[in-house]
Write a protein that holds these residues in place. Structure first.
Motif, short mmCIF file in Angstrom:
data_model
loop_
_atom_site.label_atom_id
_atom_site.label_comp_id
_atom_site.label_asym_id
_atom_site.label_seq_id
_atom_site.Cartn_x
_atom_site.Cartn_y
_atom_site.Cartn_z
N ALA A 247 35.56 34.48 28.30
CA ALA A 247 34.69 35.64 28.29
C ALA A 247 34.28 36.20 29.77
CB ALA A 247 33.32 35.02 27.66
N LYS A 248 34.98 37.09 29.96
CA LYS A 248 34.65 37.75 31.27
C LYS A 248 34.33 39.38 31.02
CE LYS A 248 38.91 36.82 32.85
NZ LYS A 248 40.13 36.37 33.46
N ASP A 249 34.37 40.14 32.08
CA ASP A 249 34.31 41.50 31.94
C ASP A 249 35.43 42.14 33.15
OD1 ASP A 249 33.56 43.98 30.77
OD2 ASP A 249 31.60 43.40 30.88
N ILE A 250 35.47 43.63 32.84
CA ILE A 250 36.44 44.08 33.75
C ILE A 250 35.90 45.55 34.07
CG2 ILE A 250 37.92 44.93 32.05
CD1 ILE A 250 40.15 44.40 34.05
N LEU A 251 35.77 45.91 35.35
CA LEU A 251 35.48 47.35 35.67
C LEU A 251 36.52 48.11 36.31
CD1 LEU A 251 33.01 49.19 35.99
CD2 LEU A 251 32.18 47.98 38.23
N LEU A 252 36.82 49.41 35.90
CA LEU A 252 37.69 50.44 36.47
C LEU A 252 36.92 51.03 37.68
CD1 LEU A 252 40.38 51.69 36.66
CD2 LEU A 252 39.45 53.38 34.84
N GLN A 253 37.41 50.95 38.84
CA GLN A 253 36.78 51.63 40.21
C GLN A 253 37.43 53.06 40.24
OE1 GLN A 253 34.49 50.10 41.49
NE2 GLN A 253 34.63 47.76 41.05
N THR A 254 36.46 53.79 40.85
CA THR A 254 36.89 55.40 40.80
C THR A 254 37.94 55.53 42.13
OG1 THR A 254 35.02 55.70 42.30
CG2 THR A 254 34.90 56.08 39.98
N LYS A 255 38.24 54.71 42.86
CA LYS A 255 39.15 54.97 44.18
C LYS A 255 40.59 54.82 43.49
CE LYS A 255 38.63 50.13 45.62
NZ LYS A 255 38.07 49.31 46.85
N LEU A 256 41.34 55.72 44.33
CA LEU A 256 42.88 55.75 43.82
C LEU A 256 43.76 54.45 44.62
CD1 LEU A 256 43.62 59.65 44.19
CD2 LEU A 256 43.84 58.18 41.98
N THR A 257 44.64 53.98 44.09
CA THR A 257 45.24 54.55 42.96
C THR A 257 44.49 54.02 41.78
OG1 THR A 257 47.01 53.00 43.03
CG2 THR A 257 47.53 55.15 43.74
N THR A 258 44.86 52.75 41.33
CA THR A 258 43.89 52.08 40.21
C THR A 258 43.53 50.73 40.66
OG1 THR A 258 45.49 53.15 38.46
CG2 THR A 258 44.36 51.29 37.98
N HIS A 259 42.26 50.50 40.63
CA HIS A 259 41.71 49.24 41.10
C HIS A 259 40.74 48.92 39.84
CE1 HIS A 259 42.62 49.63 45.34
NE2 HIS A 259 42.54 50.81 45.17
N LEU A 260 41.37 47.60 39.30
CA LEU A 260 40.50 47.04 38.15
C LEU A 260 39.86 45.69 38.68
CD1 LEU A 260 43.00 47.70 35.69
CD2 LEU A 260 40.63 48.31 35.22
N ASP A 261 38.68 45.55 38.55
CA ASP A 261 37.91 44.24 39.05
C ASP A 261 37.24 43.48 37.95
OD1 ASP A 261 38.47 44.71 41.86
OD2 ASP A 261 36.48 45.82 42.07
N GLU A 262 37.67 42.07 38.14
CA GLU A 262 36.95 41.21 36.88
C GLU A 262 35.45 41.08 37.45
OE1 GLU A 262 37.10 36.59 36.66
OE2 GLU A 262 38.96 37.58 36.35
N VAL A 263 34.62 41.14 36.55
CA VAL A 263 33.20 41.26 36.89
C VAL A 263 32.61 40.47 35.77
CG1 VAL A 263 33.09 43.27 38.19
CG2 VAL A 263 32.98 43.30 35.47
#
Length: 318
Positions: A247-263
């Motif tokens: 059980a985790k979560d993930i957040l798509l950031q708005t900066k280019l190119t693609t940044h996905l962070d585990e949260v």
């Protein structure tokens, strides 16, 4: 810090598709037996509180409201100690969800590979001794880091190595009460439900099963925004074979190119309503919180999962 923390402080961390006939053949694999639990989910996570004995561990798990736990002992534990923890867990209705064997058993570096294989075998044996639902590891990497990306990770060479290595681990231990599983990953096999099915068929061992971490499969904006369908696909194709989930979560950031962070669960874009609904179709499958820095963050994560579950009215997480 408890001994389980050593296994929890790790990593982070085909491209193949199945033709219709192959998929139908794989779906004929007998499903693992699942206990009937009236839809109750077994939520679990790390225990930061120190304990001295099995009852102390049980009390610490209960204080967190968990009904599942990471393995509380290491592979060097005596048979008597292992048996004592297993008995205490059973009496308290706590499922030992998984034993982590985090290592790189397909490493190009032979000493690292040998050490990893030994670790996988000893930890799978521990899972079998204590009656854990699974022993979990990543498949490994052919890159410079044990859990990192590499172009070679998506080759037939990697697939064949994973098959050979997984077979050798299972055949060496011959588990009778547990399963060896590979955690889904974004940059190594298995990286999709269909890839897992392909591995399932190729490995062809009763001691092999599935560990699902849906966040690790979200590796693009397309999968991020379509994660509800991704979760449904995983449970449709793999559900009866899933032994434990993260059980985790993930957040798509708005900066280019693609940044996905585990949260932390509840602070990202993973569709927890769909995740919990799908998981509720397979009662008894543990959902294990991970990768948070302290007890307070784990409490917030657990509160979120419980709130979503309560709102759905599909199971009790107490």
């Amino acid at each position: 810090m408890t001994r389980q923390a050593q296994d929890l402080s790790r990593r982070s961390v085909l491209k193949g598709s199945l033709m219709g006939g192959t998929l139908l053949a794989l779906r004929r694999i007998p499903a693992y037996s699942q206990p009937t639990e009236n839809g109750r989910l077994r939520l679990g996570g790390p225990v930061f509180e120190k304990w001295q004995d099995p009852q102390g561990w049980v009390n610490a798990v209960r204080r967190l409201g968990y009904r599942a736990a990471y393995c509380p002992v290491g592979p060097m534990a005596s048979d008597d100690e292992v048996r004592a923890y297993e008995d205490a867990a059973r009496k308290a209705d706590i499922v030992i969800a998984e034993v982590g064997a985090w290592s790189n058993p397909i490493s190009p570096d032979e000493p690292i590979r040998k050490a990893a294989l030994e670790k996988c075998c000893t930890h799978l044996a521990l899972a079998d001794r204590i009656g854990a639902r699974c022993c979990v590891n990543i498949a490994g990497s052919l890159g410079d880091t044990w859990d990192g990306p590499s172009a070679r990770n998506f080759t037939q060479e990697a697939f064949d190595l994973i098959v050979q290595t997984t077979r050798s681990i299972i055949d060496a231990v011959k588990p009778t009460r547990t399963y060896y599983t590979l955690e889904t990953m974004p940059w190594a096999y298995p990286d999709s439900a269909d890839c897992y099915l392909r591995l399932f068929k190729a490995i062809d061992r009763k001691g092999f099963a599935v560990h699902l971490d849906p966040v690790n499969l979200v590796c693009s904006p397309q999968r991020y925004y379509g994660n509800a369908d991704l979760i449904r696909e995983c449970f449709e194709k793999l559900g009866p074979h899933i032994r434990s989930c993260h059980a985790k979560d993930i957040l798509l950031q708005t900066k280019l190119t693609t940044h996905l962070d585990e949260v932390r669960p509840g602070t990202g874009g993973l569709d927890y309503a769909v995740f919990l609904k799908e998981l509720s179709r397979f009662p008894g499958t543990p959902l294990m919180l991970e990768h948070l820095p302290n007890a307070e963050e784990y409490q917030k994560a657990a509160d979120h999962v419980r709130t979503v579950a309560k709102g759905l009215g599909i199971f009790d997480l107490s």
